[in-house]
Design an enzyme around this catalytic site. Structure first.
Site, PDB file in Angstrom:
ATOM      1  N   ASP A 156      13.400  47.684  81.152  1.00  0.00           N
ATOM      2  CA  ASP A 156      14.533  48.464  80.242  1.00  0.00           C
ATOM      3  C   ASP A 156      14.088  49.062  79.039  1.00  0.00           C
ATOM      4  O   ASP A 156      13.697  48.999  78.055  1.00  0.00           O
ATOM      5  CB  ASP A 156      15.707  47.507  79.511  1.00  0.00           C
ATOM      6  CG  ASP A 156      16.984  48.223  79.146  1.00  0.00           C
ATOM      7  OD1 ASP A 156      16.716  49.456  78.743  1.00  0.00           O
ATOM      8  OD2 ASP A 156      17.930  47.545  78.445  1.00  0.00           O
ATOM      9  N   LYS A 185      20.229  57.003  77.203  1.00  0.00           N
ATOM     10  CA  LYS A 185      19.841  57.694  75.822  1.00  0.00           C
ATOM     11  C   LYS A 185      19.220  59.187  75.779  1.00  0.00           C
ATOM     12  O   LYS A 185      20.023  60.071  76.106  1.00  0.00           O
ATOM     13  CB  LYS A 185      18.954  56.675  74.845  1.00  0.00           C
ATOM     14  CG  LYS A 185      19.858  55.492  74.556  1.00  0.00           C
ATOM     15  CD  LYS A 185      19.178  54.965  73.351  1.00  0.00           C
ATOM     16  CE  LYS A 185      19.656  53.401  73.124  1.00  0.00           C
ATOM     17  NZ  LYS A 185      20.842  53.275  72.527  1.00  0.00           N
ATOM     18  N   PHE A 188      18.166  43.240  73.898  1.00  0.00           N
ATOM     19  CA  PHE A 188      19.398  43.991  73.747  1.00  0.00           C
ATOM     20  C   PHE A 188      19.505  44.848  74.950  1.00  0.00           C
ATOM     21  O   PHE A 188      18.542  45.798  75.109  1.00  0.00           O
ATOM     22  CB  PHE A 188      19.269  44.736  72.414  1.00  0.00           C
ATOM     23  CG  PHE A 188      20.956  45.392  72.283  1.00  0.00           C
ATOM     24  CD1 PHE A 188      21.832  44.673  71.768  1.00  0.00           C
ATOM     25  CD2 PHE A 188      21.131  46.778  72.788  1.00  0.00           C
ATOM     26  CE1 PHE A 188      23.218  45.449  71.570  1.00  0.00           C
ATOM     27  CE2 PHE A 188      22.197  47.372  72.827  1.00  0.00           C
ATOM     28  CZ  PHE A 188      23.268  46.758  72.203  1.00  0.00           C
TER      29      PHE A 188
HETATM   30  N1  PLP Z   1      19.288  48.735  76.780  1.00  0.00           N
HETATM   31  C1  PLP Z   1      18.581  49.147  75.587  1.00  0.00           C
HETATM   32  C2  PLP Z   1      17.329  48.556  75.407  1.00  0.00           C
HETATM   33  C3  PLP Z   1      19.340  49.562  74.612  1.00  0.00           C
HETATM   34  O1  PLP Z   1      18.637  49.882  73.254  1.00  0.00           O
HETATM   35  C4  PLP Z   1      20.606  50.210  74.684  1.00  0.00           C
HETATM   36  C5  PLP Z   1      21.407  50.600  73.486  1.00  0.00           C
HETATM   37  O2  PLP Z   1      20.994  50.432  72.519  1.00  0.00           O
HETATM   38  C6  PLP Z   1      21.049  49.886  75.833  1.00  0.00           C
HETATM   39  C7  PLP Z   1      20.523  49.267  77.190  1.00  0.00           C
HETATM   40  C8  PLP Z   1      22.538  50.098  76.060  1.00  0.00           C
HETATM   41  O3  PLP Z   1      23.044  51.591  76.158  1.00  0.00           O
HETATM   42  P1  PLP Z   1      24.349  52.130  76.016  1.00  0.00           P
HETATM   43  O4  PLP Z   1      24.622  51.761  74.517  1.00  0.00           O
HETATM   44  O5  PLP Z   1      24.102  53.529  76.180  1.00  0.00           O
HETATM   45  O6  PLP Z   1      25.341  51.291  77.011  1.00  0.00           O
END
Ligand code: PLP
Length: 419
Positions: A236, A265, A151
């Site tokens: 990530d 976040k 994700f």
């Molecule tokens: N990357 C990871 C690992 C995430 O858990 C998330 C969101 O849950 C994102 C990227 C995307 O972040 P955003 O919702 O701020 O675009």
């Protein structure tokens, strides 16, 4: 429609307000039926004044706790001083924020964005750019290896390499250049690497997939493999980073320093969207004026808040608290022997409890927890995710575990599983 003044909801019932909202909001989420009106630290209150322990922290965005006084002070002071410049000008907050990011990550250069998905998009561009300029991959042939169950956000490029059908349905066509392999499988990654591979991009622990922790040695093995094959390792850590797993970054559990690190976040201190790609000079120096940008990315308000969020994390022992209380919570939850639980897994204050769908859905468990004053959220059908603010204390954790025990006993009784 007549032009009437509209104000936020402060009266009536939550059910009425939720019903009202449903007339105006696209239904791209299915929230729990709770309407929050205020929050402080680890607690939140609904419209009726009922108090909840927040065990979700807005998917880790509120790691510092709701309305941390230091964040609110910086937020309000900076908003009143200089909030927004765009990157057409320099500001006196961008440099210090980026310096702190470099200090805590040990990497070389950072590029500020807003949401997690934007930082992921930035990483994809960085990886491809490196592939063409440094690795000399033929034009438009660069490939990025990702993991099944990933994700990384919701842009059209990102969902294109998701393995979740519901994230993709009716949104194609998708961006080419991504190859997905099983998570936690070094052999599969090695087999997927071609001369055109510019990067392997993964979460060090898969969050939305259900807090999936790879085997010991996976991250260090991946680091070694990427170096040997001349492929970038991009982590990530939008959800796993900034103390969530009991280290500042999850890659530090195996000292597997990536070439690119995606953060978001909690970087916004629980009040703003703040994200960044941090990386090595070799990767980041390739960005030139005009190659990438964002109107709001790196704005003074975001930078001041982001800097304070990092200061709080490093000065207030939140990472250590996550390690100690996370281990304690994991042990306590694993000690609950129940036929309705398949597995309890996690790292730091980030735990997934996998319920057996033969007996109960994770959604139902979340609703039962909510009725008893704990906010959590299911991920997929079976997993309840627990990720409280990192400022939680042992007494609060003990209370939450007590409530979870009650909920599990009640669920066993309701489903006949405990008999
Ligand atoms: N990357 C990871 C690992 C995430 O858990 C998330 C969101 O849950 C994102 C990227 C995307 O972040 P955003 O919702 O701020 O675009």
């Amino acid at each position: 429609m007549p032009n009437k003044t509209i104000e936020k909801v402060t009266t009536g019932t939550s059910a009425e307000a939720i019903e009202h909202e449903s007339h105006f909001v696209a239904k791209n989420y299915k929230p729990l039926p709770v309407l929050l009106t205020r929050a402080n630290g680890v607690y939140a209150w609904d419209l009726e004044g009922k108090k909840y322990l927040d065990m979700m922290s807005a998917y880790s965005a509120v790691s510092a706790g709701h309305s941390h006084p230091r964040i609110i002070k910086v937020l309000t002071e900076q908003a009143a001083t200089l909030a927004m410049t765009s990157r057409a000008y320099h500001s006196n907050t961008l440099g210090p924020f980026m310096e702190k990011l470099i200090q805590v990550t040990g990497l070389d250069l950072a590029l500020p964005m807003n949401t997690g998905a934007e930082a992921v998009e930035t990483a994809i561009k960085a990886a491809r750019q490196w592939g063409y300029v440094v690795k000399k991959i033929p034009e438009n042939k660069a490939e990025i290896i990702v993991a099944d169950g990933n994700f990384h956000g919701r842009t059209t490029t990102i969902i294109g390499f998701s393995s979740e059908a519901e994230y993709k349905k009716n949104f194609g066509p998708f961006t080419p250049g991504f190859v997905s392999v099983p998570f936690d499988d070094l052999k599969a990654i090695e087999a997927a690497i071609t001369p055109n591979t510019c990067a392997v991009m993964m979460e060090p622990i898969q969050g939305e997939a259900g807090v999936k922790v790879p085997k010991a040695g996976f991250l260090s093995g991946l680091r070694k493999l990427c170096t040997e094959k001349n492929v970038l390792m991009i982590m990530d850590e939008v959800q796993s980073g900034l103390g969530r797993t009991g280290k500042m970054f999850a890659f530090q559990h195996e000292n597997a320093v990536p070439d690119g690190l995606i953060l978001g976040k909690a970087l916004g201190g629980g009040v703003l969207p703040v994200s960044a790609l941090v990386g090595t000079k070799e990767v980041m120096e390739l960005f030139k004026p005009g190659s990438h940008g964002s109107t709001f990315g790196g704005n003074p308000l975001a930078c001041a808040v982001g800097l304070e969020a990092l200061n709080i994390l490093t000065e207030e022992g939140l990472v250590e608290n996550s390690a100690v209380l996370g281990e304690y919570m994991l042990t306590q939850l694993r000690g609950i022997n129940s036929p309705i639980i398949r597995e309890v897994r996690g790292r730091g204050l980030w735990i997934g409890v996998d319920f057996d769908p033969k007996h109960i859905s994770a959604r139902k468990v979340c609703e039962m927890m909510m009725a008893k004053g704990i906010l959590s959220k299911e991920t997929h059908e079976t997993i309840v995710r627990l990720a409280p603010p990192l400022v939680i204390n042992k007494e609060q954790v003990d209370w939450a575990i007590g409530v979870m025990r009650e909920v599990i006993r009640d669920a066993e009784a309701q489903t006949g599983a405990g008999a």
